[in-house]
Design a protein around this motif. Structure first.
Motif, PDB file in Angstrom:
ATOM      1  N   ASP A 100       0.832  -1.216   0.000  1.00 37.24           N
ATOM      2  CA  ASP A 100       0.000   0.000   0.000  1.00 37.24           C
ATOM      3  C   ASP A 100       0.859   1.255   0.000  1.00 37.24           C
ATOM      4  O   ASP A 100       0.525   2.238  -0.658  1.00 37.24           O
ATOM      5  N   MET A 101       1.963   1.240   0.735  1.00 39.02           N
ATOM      6  CA  MET A 101       2.819   2.419   0.824  1.00 39.02           C
ATOM      7  C   MET A 101       3.727   2.566  -0.395  1.00 39.02           C
ATOM      8  O   MET A 101       4.053   3.675  -0.801  1.00 39.02           O
ATOM      9  N   ASP A 102       4.105   1.427  -0.986  1.00 35.61           N
ATOM     10  CA  ASP A 102       4.931   1.493  -2.195  1.00 35.61           C
ATOM     11  C   ASP A 102       4.124   1.880  -3.427  1.00 35.61           C
ATOM     12  O   ASP A 102       4.653   2.478  -4.365  1.00 35.61           O
ATOM     13  N   HIS A 103       2.833   1.523  -3.430  1.00 37.15           N
ATOM     14  CA  HIS A 103       1.961   1.816  -4.580  1.00 37.15           C
ATOM     15  C   HIS A 103       0.641   2.413  -4.076  1.00 37.15           C
ATOM     16  O   HIS A 103      -0.414   1.788  -4.205  1.00 37.15           O
ATOM     17  N   PRO A 104       0.691   3.621  -3.509  1.00 36.26           N
ATOM     18  CA  PRO A 104      -0.524   4.175  -2.886  1.00 36.26           C
ATOM     19  C   PRO A 104      -1.677   4.401  -3.868  1.00 36.26           C
ATOM     20  O   PRO A 104      -2.845   4.268  -3.481  1.00 36.26           O
ATOM     21  N   TYR A 105      -1.353   4.732  -5.119  1.00 34.10           N
ATOM     22  CA  TYR A 105      -2.424   5.028  -6.062  1.00 34.10           C
ATOM     23  C   TYR A 105      -3.063   3.763  -6.634  1.00 34.10           C
ATOM     24  O   TYR A 105      -4.047   3.832  -7.361  1.00 34.10           O
ATOM     25  N   GLU A 106      -2.483   2.615  -6.305  1.00 30.55           N
ATOM     26  CA  GLU A 106      -3.068   1.335  -6.704  1.00 30.55           C
ATOM     27  C   GLU A 106      -3.597   0.572  -5.490  1.00 30.55           C
ATOM     28  O   GLU A 106      -4.100  -0.543  -5.619  1.00 30.55           O
ATOM     29  N   SER A 107      -3.465   1.174  -4.323  1.00 29.00           N
ATOM     30  CA  SER A 107      -3.832   0.508  -3.083  1.00 29.00           C
ATOM     31  C   SER A 107      -5.330   0.593  -2.812  1.00 29.00           C
ATOM     32  O   SER A 107      -5.926   1.667  -2.952  1.00 29.00           O
ATOM     33  N   PRO A 108      -5.946  -0.508  -2.398  1.00 25.08           N
ATOM     34  CA  PRO A 108      -7.370  -0.462  -2.004  1.00 25.08           C
ATOM     35  C   PRO A 108      -7.609   0.457  -0.804  1.00 25.08           C
ATOM     36  O   PRO A 108      -8.704   0.984  -0.650  1.00 25.08           O
ATOM     37  N   LEU A 109      -6.581   0.642   0.041  1.00 29.29           N
ATOM     38  CA  LEU A 109      -6.738   1.528   1.193  1.00 29.29           C
ATOM     39  C   LEU A 109      -6.917   2.978   0.751  1.00 29.29           C
ATOM     40  O   LEU A 109      -7.748   3.709   1.286  1.00 29.29           O
ATOM     41  N   PHE A 110      -6.118   3.403  -0.202  1.00 34.78           N
ATOM     42  CA  PHE A 110      -6.124   4.797  -0.623  1.00 34.78           C
ATOM     43  C   PHE A 110      -7.229   5.131  -1.625  1.00 34.78           C
ATOM     44  O   PHE A 110      -7.717   6.269  -1.656  1.00 34.78           O
ATOM     45  N   GLU A 111      -7.589   4.163  -2.458  1.00 32.92           N
ATOM     46  CA  GLU A 111      -8.457   4.481  -3.599  1.00 32.92           C
ATOM     47  C   GLU A 111      -9.838   4.984  -3.197  1.00 32.92           C
ATOM     48  O   GLU A 111     -10.517   5.663  -3.968  1.00 32.92           O
ATOM     49  N   LYS A 112     -10.260   4.684  -1.967  1.00 36.26           N
ATOM     50  CA  LYS A 112     -11.592   5.119  -1.512  1.00 36.26           C
ATOM     51  C   LYS A 112     -11.625   6.588  -1.114  1.00 36.26           C
ATOM     52  O   LYS A 112     -12.697   7.164  -0.950  1.00 36.26           O
ATOM     53  N   TYR A 113     -10.442   7.185  -0.971  1.00 36.40           N
ATOM     54  CA  TYR A 113     -10.384   8.540  -0.425  1.00 36.40           C
ATOM     55  C   TYR A 113      -9.822   9.497  -1.477  1.00 36.40           C
ATOM     56  O   TYR A 113      -8.639   9.808  -1.517  1.00 36.40           O
ATOM     57  N   ARG A 114     -10.710   9.940  -2.342  1.00 33.44           N
ATOM     58  CA  ARG A 114     -10.307  10.725  -3.515  1.00 33.44           C
ATOM     59  C   ARG A 114      -9.780  12.107  -3.148  1.00 33.44           C
ATOM     60  O   ARG A 114      -8.912  12.646  -3.836  1.00 33.44           O
ATOM     61  N   LEU A 115     -10.313  12.704  -2.107  1.00 33.86           N
ATOM     62  CA  LEU A 115      -9.835  14.025  -1.715  1.00 33.86           C
ATOM     63  C   LEU A 115      -8.391  13.959  -1.216  1.00 33.86           C
ATOM     64  O   LEU A 115      -7.614  14.896  -1.418  1.00 33.86           O
TER      65      LEU A 115
END
Length: 289
Positions: A100-115
């Motif tokens: 998730d930290m190496d690929h944040p823009y592909e991470s399911p954790l990050f993708e839900k938070y567009r802002l």
């Protein structure tokens, strides 16, 4: 929009008052005075700032009509993201967030938070420090010190444009005086002219002083203050992340860690406890499955 409204109020009050007391706007139109003031100030700006400062200033000025990114909705998303990361680390260990930290823009954790992902600086700040936690053996004090230093650098970078605009605002009245002196010199060279024409020349010279002061205190100084306010708010976002992460590293539960971060948010943008709980509910349900 508020910037435009403010400038309109300034100009309307000054020029409107001048008209109401019987003045005429025609004599105030002095393009050569404006050329001397504007050109002199621009030249001084170029001399006193390197390319980095000039680019930072132009970039900052392009944001003055944009609303602040640090909204209540952004903080809700940010705190929810941090809660999910903390929960995953607590449940599965630090190595579980490495991808998730190496690929944040592909991470399911990050993708839900567009802002949050819309601001690459925020994403980089979060992922960098979690990556340090995953790959290193740094204690909370070391991480906190490093975060403080990076936040300070961020603040200093933001102040480059503010200082440049403030210096420009400080110099404009002086350039107005220079333009007025040049007008007086021109007038002194025309002493043989009729009194009415001499009066017109003196009035044109005084317009230079007027324009310099107006542009300084009516436009550029308020713009610098606005950019400073935006910088203060952008810095608080990073402080919010820092406090929440350090709380998590010190062993506090994810719910308490994000509460620490919530307390760092400005009162006008801070989501209340119930709002945050409501926003965290889906993540808590998913974590309990």
């Amino acid at each position: 929009m508020a910037v435009i409204i403010g400038i309109i109020i300034v100009l309307s009050a000054i020029f409107g008052g001048f008209i109401l007391e019987g003045g005429h706007l025609g004599p105030l139109f002095q393009p050569y005075e404006l050329l001397m003031i504007g050109g002199g100030a621009l030249g001084a700006f170029v001399i006193s700032n390197d390319r980095e400062s000039r680019n930072a200033t132009f970039k900052a000025l392009s944001t003055i009509f944009q609303s602040a990114r640090q909204s209540r909705e952004l903080y809700l998303e940010l705190l929810s993201l941090l809660f999910e990361i903390f929960s995953k680390v607590r449940k599965e260990g630090l190595m579980s967030i490495e991808y998730d930290m190496d690929h944040p823009y592909e991470s399911p954790l990050f993708e839900k938070y567009r802002l949050v992902t819309a601001d690459h600086h925020l994403v980089e700040f979060i992922s960098d420090y979690f990556r340090l936690m995953v790959s290193g053996n740094m204690d909370p004090f070391q991480i906190e010190n490093l975060m403080d230093n990076e936040i300070e650098v961020h603040h200093q970078d933001g102040e480059i444009a503010i200082h440049a605009i403030n210096k420009l605002a400080d110099g404009l009245p002086a350039f107005g005086i220079v333009a007025a002196v040049m007008g007086i010199v021109h007038t002194m060279g025309s002493v043989g002219m009729p009194p009415a024409e001499l009066g017109s020349l003196i009035g044109a010279a005084l317009v230079g002083t007027f324009l310099g002061i107006l542009l300084s205190y009516g436009v550029f100084s308020p713009l610098a203050n606005l950019l400073d306010r935006k910088l203060q708010e952008s810095t608080k976002v990073y402080q919010c992340i820092k406090v929440a992460m350090i709380a998590s590293m010190n062993g506090y539960a994810p719910t308490l860690a994000v509460e620490f971060g919530r307390k760092l948010v400005s009162s006008s943008r801070r989501p209340n406890f119930r709002e945050l709980e409501e926003h965290l509910r889906p993540a808590k349900k998913a974590g309990n499955r």
